[in-house]
Structures are given as C-alpha cells and as structure tokens.
Design a protein around this motif. Structure first.
Motif, PDB file in Angstrom:
ATOM      1  N   GLY A 264       3.955   5.875 -17.361  1.00 34.30           N
ATOM      2  CA  GLY A 264       4.909   6.929 -17.720  1.00 34.30           C
ATOM      3  C   GLY A 264       4.289   8.174 -18.300  1.00 34.30           C
ATOM      4  N   VAL A 265       2.983   8.146 -18.606  1.00 36.01           N
ATOM      5  CA  VAL A 265       2.324   9.333 -19.150  1.00 36.01           C
ATOM      6  C   VAL A 265       2.238  10.404 -18.058  1.00 36.01           C
ATOM      7  N   GLY A 266       2.844  11.531 -18.302  1.00 37.66           N
ATOM      8  CA  GLY A 266       2.845  12.602 -17.316  1.00 37.66           C
ATOM      9  C   GLY A 266       3.914  12.480 -16.252  1.00 37.66           C
ATOM     10  N   LEU A 267       4.735  11.424 -16.318  1.00 40.12           N
ATOM     11  CA  LEU A 267       5.780  11.246 -15.307  1.00 40.12           C
ATOM     12  C   LEU A 267       6.800  12.379 -15.342  1.00 40.12           C
ATOM     13  N   GLU A 268       7.061  12.894 -16.553  1.00 38.93           N
ATOM     14  CA  GLU A 268       8.018  14.006 -16.661  1.00 38.93           C
ATOM     15  C   GLU A 268       7.529  15.240 -15.901  1.00 38.93           C
ATOM     16  N   LEU A 269       6.202  15.443 -15.896  1.00 36.29           N
ATOM     17  CA  LEU A 269       5.653  16.586 -15.163  1.00 36.29           C
ATOM     18  C   LEU A 269       5.757  16.373 -13.655  1.00 36.29           C
ATOM     19  N   ASP A 270       5.545  15.128 -13.211  1.00 39.77           N
ATOM     20  CA  ASP A 270       5.705  14.825 -11.789  1.00 39.77           C
ATOM     21  C   ASP A 270       7.155  15.038 -11.355  1.00 39.77           C
ATOM     22  N   ALA A 271       8.087  14.622 -12.210  1.00 41.01           N
ATOM     23  CA  ALA A 271       9.507  14.780 -11.886  1.00 41.01           C
ATOM     24  C   ALA A 271       9.880  16.256 -11.811  1.00 41.01           C
TER      25      ALA A 271
END
Length: 342
Positions: A264-271
């Motif tokens: 989940g680390v960086g998943l918000e940026l991928d989204a």
C-alpha cells in the motif's frame, strides 16, 4: 448610394460565418474526444505495439495476469475518481488498503464474514471521518487525508506489533477461494473490480448523487446556491473511497493468503495517476469511470512490458509512469484551454 464595403460584407458574411463556426465546432469536438477518450486510444496502441514486440504479451495467461494485478488498483482508483471529481483528494487510501488487508487476515480466524465486515467497518469509518472533517470544517482535503494516512498506518503498526507479526488466512477459509478462485481462466477479483466499475459508472452518470458530484467539483459555492447537499455528497464520497480501499485490501489478503504490512505504500499516487491519465481533471468537475479503467490498465501494461524486457528494474516503471503522467497533465491543460478559447 450603397457602400461597397457593406455590400461585400453582406455577400461574404453567410459563408464566412458558417466556416469559422464549423471549424470551431469541429475543433471543440476533437479536443473533447481527445480529453475523454485519449486514454483508451493510447491503451489500444500500447497493447498493439506490445503484442508485436513481445508475442507472449497477447497470450491468455499473460493478459489474465495483467488483469488480476490491476484489479485491486481498479477498486481503489474507482473511489479516487469520485473524490477527484468532487474537487478533493484522498491520500489515505494506500494506508487504508494495507490496514484492510491486515484486518481481513486477522479476522479470518472467525470466518469469512468477519474477515470482510471488520475491514469494511474500520476503513469505512476512516473515510467517514475524512468526509465529516472536510465537509463540516472546510479544511483542505490534502491535510485531512494526510493525517488519516498517518493514523491508518499507525493503527496498522499497532495491530501487527510494529510490523513484526504477519497474520495468515487459515488454509481452510472460504476467503481464499474468493481471492484465488477463477472462472473462464480469470480470477474472481477481476470480476469484482469490473462489477464495481459498472456500478460506479451507473452511479456517476445515472443518479442524482453523480450529477451533484459533477456540480460540486465544478463550483461548490454555485452548487450550494442551487440547493444541492454539498456536505452530504462530500461525506458520502469519502466514505465510498474508504470502503473501496478497504475492500481492495480484503481481496488482496485473500489472494496472498496473508496481511502484508508493507503493502500500500505509494498506492495513493498510483490511483491518482490512473485517474488523471484516464481524463479526470485534478481541479474537479469532469471525469469518468471508463477513463479511470483505461488508465489503470495502461499502467498495468507498462509494468508488464517492463517485466517482459527483463533487464530493467522496477524503478523504471515509476520513471515511465511519472513521465507519462506529466505528458497527460500538460495535454489536458492544453485541451482545456483550447475548449475555453473556442
């Protein structure tokens, strides 16, 4: 006496006006189509080029792998689409995703229903708090969701003894069947992601909530003057984002058979990248679920091609994705400016 200038104007005005208007309408339509469906065109071209360069890319097993790898990001990006259309941002989804996976693995010892209900309750609660604080206090979504990112990650570490404990899903749990089962050679999480995407598209395009979301993202003050429930819509939007991130975490834990704390680390940026690549404007007020779906798949294709090459590191994917995102944002800005000038 008739002025020759007036006579000439009268003679050329009908055609002269018709041509510029036709050109303006055509240019506006082209800019609109490029902005809304550019991601689909690029995705098709990327798939075609990848199939030509790497024959194994078009195999059924490889495409099924791309789909299953993209399924969790599709679910998270769906919630992010709603948030960005509303004019906000949600930086907490990566930590909420990881927390949902850990809670699902921990609660699986009491059955699959508990493994689904507990993460959804906790992650939905985080999204609800985000929405309440943003809607009722007027604080910037960036600050509020950044605080939730840290809070969810802290709760995750507390549940796992600072990350030292990894919870495993029992081998006889029906939850594993949900994450690892297949139909027609395609994993169940893919069908879940596509079903949620269809429901999200209907909600966005065919409901009062969706129309209110577009209006609020375009101009929240004007939407409030129109009598739209701005606060209620924002609260529901962040609640949905939290629920979808938590559900993605549950499916990921079911597929892996454990709750991995470092995910989940960086998943918000991928989204966010997938949503923007799909044509949703960061300023809000415009976007689509289909565009987000294309954006996620395009990122998945890029990652798969890098894996096909073999001698490139995973960091190259981040470089390529970042460069591609810059190009998309610049293009969107240009197209929006063209439409306004038209």
């Amino acid at each position: 006496m008739i002025d020759s200038t007036d006579a000439t104007t009268q003679l050329i005005t009908p055609d002269a006006q018709q041509r510029p208007r036709s050109r303006i309408a055509t240019g506006e339509r082209v800019a609109t189509l490029a902005q809304r469906h550019g991601a689909l065109a690029v995705l098709l071209l990327a798939c075609l080029a990848s199939t030509v360069l790497f024959p194994s890319f078009g195999s059924r097993d490889n495409l099924a792998g791309v789909a299953i790898q993209s399924s969790t990001l599709i679910i998270v990006a769906l919630g992010m689409t709603f948030v960005i259309i509303s004019g906000g941002i949600d930086l907490s989804v990566g930590s909420v995703f990881a927390l949902g996976g850990v809670l699902a693995a921990w609660a699986a010892q009491w059955g699959p229903l508990a493994a689904i209900a507990l993460p959804l309750a906790v992650c939905g609660g985080i999204g609800l708090v985000n929405g309440l604080v943003i809607a009722r206090t007027g604080l910037e979504p960036f600050i509020v969701t950044l605080a939730s990112l840290l809070g969810a990650r802290g709760l995750l570490l507390a549940v796992t003894d600072e990350g030292a404990r990894t919870y495993l899903v029992p081998r006889d749990s029906a939850l594993l069947d949900v994450g690892r089962g297949t139909a027609l050679g395609i994993g169940y999480p893919v069908f879940v992601a596509l079903l949620l995407a269809v429901l999200g598209a209907i909600l966005l395009q065919r409901s009062r909530y969706g129309q209110a979301l577009f209006a609020i993202g375009g101009n929240a003050e004007a939407a409030a003057l129109m009598g739209l429930p701005v606060a209620r819509v924002k609260i529901l939007t962040y609640l949905l984002s939290g629920l979808l991130a938590g559900l993605a975490g549950v499916l990921n834990a079911a597929r892996l058979g454990s709750g991995v704390t470092i995910l989940g680390v960086g998943l918000e940026l991928d989204a966010i990248a997938a949503v923007v690549i799909g044509g949703t404007l960061l300023i809000g007020g415009a976007g689509s679920v289909s565009g987000t779906l294309c954006g996620v798949l395009l990122l998945g294709v890029i990652q798969n091609v890098i894996n096909q090459i073999g001698n490139l590191t995973s960091s190259i994917q981040s470089v390529v994705s970042g460069a591609f995102l810059v190009v998309v944002v610049v293009t969107q800005t240009y197209l929006s400016r063209v439409r306004r000038l038209r």
